[in-house]
Design a protein around this motif. Sequence first.
Motif, PDB file in Angstrom:
ATOM      1  N   ASP A 116       0.883  -1.164   0.000  1.00 36.12           N
ATOM      2  CA  ASP A 116       0.000   0.000   0.000  1.00 36.12           C
ATOM      3  C   ASP A 116       0.915   1.205   0.000  1.00 36.12           C
ATOM      4  O   ASP A 116       1.686   1.399   0.954  1.00 36.12           O
ATOM      5  N   VAL A 117       0.875   1.975  -1.078  1.00 34.83           N
ATOM      6  CA  VAL A 117       1.772   3.118  -1.195  1.00 34.83           C
ATOM      7  C   VAL A 117       0.976   4.408  -1.304  1.00 34.83           C
ATOM      8  O   VAL A 117      -0.162   4.428  -1.756  1.00 34.83           O
ATOM      9  N   SER A 118       1.614   5.465  -0.859  1.00 36.45           N
ATOM     10  CA  SER A 118       1.053   6.803  -0.985  1.00 36.45           C
ATOM     11  C   SER A 118       2.187   7.707  -1.431  1.00 36.45           C
ATOM     12  O   SER A 118       3.322   7.253  -1.599  1.00 36.45           O
ATOM     13  N   ASP A 119       1.905   8.980  -1.578  1.00 35.20           N
ATOM     14  CA  ASP A 119       2.959   9.910  -1.952  1.00 35.20           C
ATOM     15  C   ASP A 119       4.060   9.947  -0.894  1.00 35.20           C
ATOM     16  O   ASP A 119       5.197  10.273  -1.179  1.00 35.20           O
ATOM     17  N   ALA A 120       3.716   9.588   0.343  1.00 33.57           N
ATOM     18  CA  ALA A 120       4.684   9.600   1.437  1.00 33.57           C
ATOM     19  C   ALA A 120       5.563   8.360   1.466  1.00 33.57           C
ATOM     20  O   ALA A 120       6.608   8.361   2.094  1.00 33.57           O
ATOM     21  N   GLY A 121       5.152   7.285   0.810  1.00 33.45           N
ATOM     22  CA  GLY A 121       5.954   6.066   0.807  1.00 33.45           C
ATOM     23  C   GLY A 121       5.106   4.830   0.996  1.00 33.45           C
ATOM     24  O   GLY A 121       3.937   4.801   0.636  1.00 33.45           O
ATOM     25  N   ILE A 122       5.703   3.804   1.595  1.00 37.77           N
ATOM     26  CA  ILE A 122       5.009   2.548   1.838  1.00 37.77           C
ATOM     27  C   ILE A 122       4.233   2.670   3.141  1.00 37.77           C
ATOM     28  O   ILE A 122       4.807   2.899   4.200  1.00 37.77           O
ATOM     29  N   ASP A 123       2.919   2.508   3.049  1.00 39.92           N
ATOM     30  CA  ASP A 123       2.073   2.643   4.230  1.00 39.92           C
ATOM     31  C   ASP A 123       1.660   1.307   4.822  1.00 39.92           C
ATOM     32  O   ASP A 123       1.227   1.243   5.976  1.00 39.92           O
ATOM     33  N   GLY A 124       1.751   0.243   4.047  1.00 41.68           N
ATOM     34  CA  GLY A 124       1.365  -1.068   4.553  1.00 41.68           C
ATOM     35  C   GLY A 124       1.763  -2.157   3.587  1.00 41.68           C
ATOM     36  O   GLY A 124       2.053  -1.896   2.415  1.00 41.68           O
ATOM     37  N   ILE A 125       1.790  -3.387   4.090  1.00 39.78           N
ATOM     38  CA  ILE A 125       2.181  -4.543   3.289  1.00 39.78           C
ATOM     39  C   ILE A 125       1.217  -5.678   3.594  1.00 39.78           C
ATOM     40  O   ILE A 125       0.959  -5.989   4.755  1.00 39.78           O
ATOM     41  N   THR A 126       0.683  -6.286   2.535  1.00 43.17           N
ATOM     42  CA  THR A 126      -0.135  -7.486   2.683  1.00 43.17           C
ATOM     43  C   THR A 126       0.674  -8.650   2.140  1.00 43.17           C
ATOM     44  O   THR A 126       1.177  -8.582   1.015  1.00 43.17           O
TER      45      THR A 126
END
Length: 153
Positions: A116-126
């Motif tokens: 899960d990525v956003s402009d800020a970076g990696i926000d989560g991993i499944t």
Amino acid sequence: MANSLRGELTAHCYDLLGSVHEAEDQVQETLLRAWRQMLDQYAAAFETGDMSVLDVGQAEPDVLTGREIVARQLQLCPTLGNCRMVPSTVAGKPGFAVYRPAADGVLRAHALEVLDVSDAGIDGITVAEDRGMSVLYGLPMTVEVGAPARRSR
């Protein structure tokens, strides 16, 4: 930001290409290029076990951002520093097939990770620890030990 423009990008590509499937493929490739540097950092950190290459930024003391939480969780992962990461796209998100060395030395499919990525970076991993998932997404069950698995920077 890129995810928020996905519908518009797909519509534009459809106008140019005349095929929904080709338009979606083109949008996937465009988004992967936009995420590539971040993904290269993530893969390098995971393959080498060196978490310092991840840019997790600085937050206030005792406050963890999504990226800091991800970095701390990765340090607990048994494949950290002992795997090969092959880039993929899963359900429109960037991800990796994770390959671990087996007793015979062959790198075999171990898991599929979706970021899960956003402009800020990696926000989560499944993580799906189902070796068959690699085949489902067109990835090989094994990769050669000496072969580069991802594009160099």
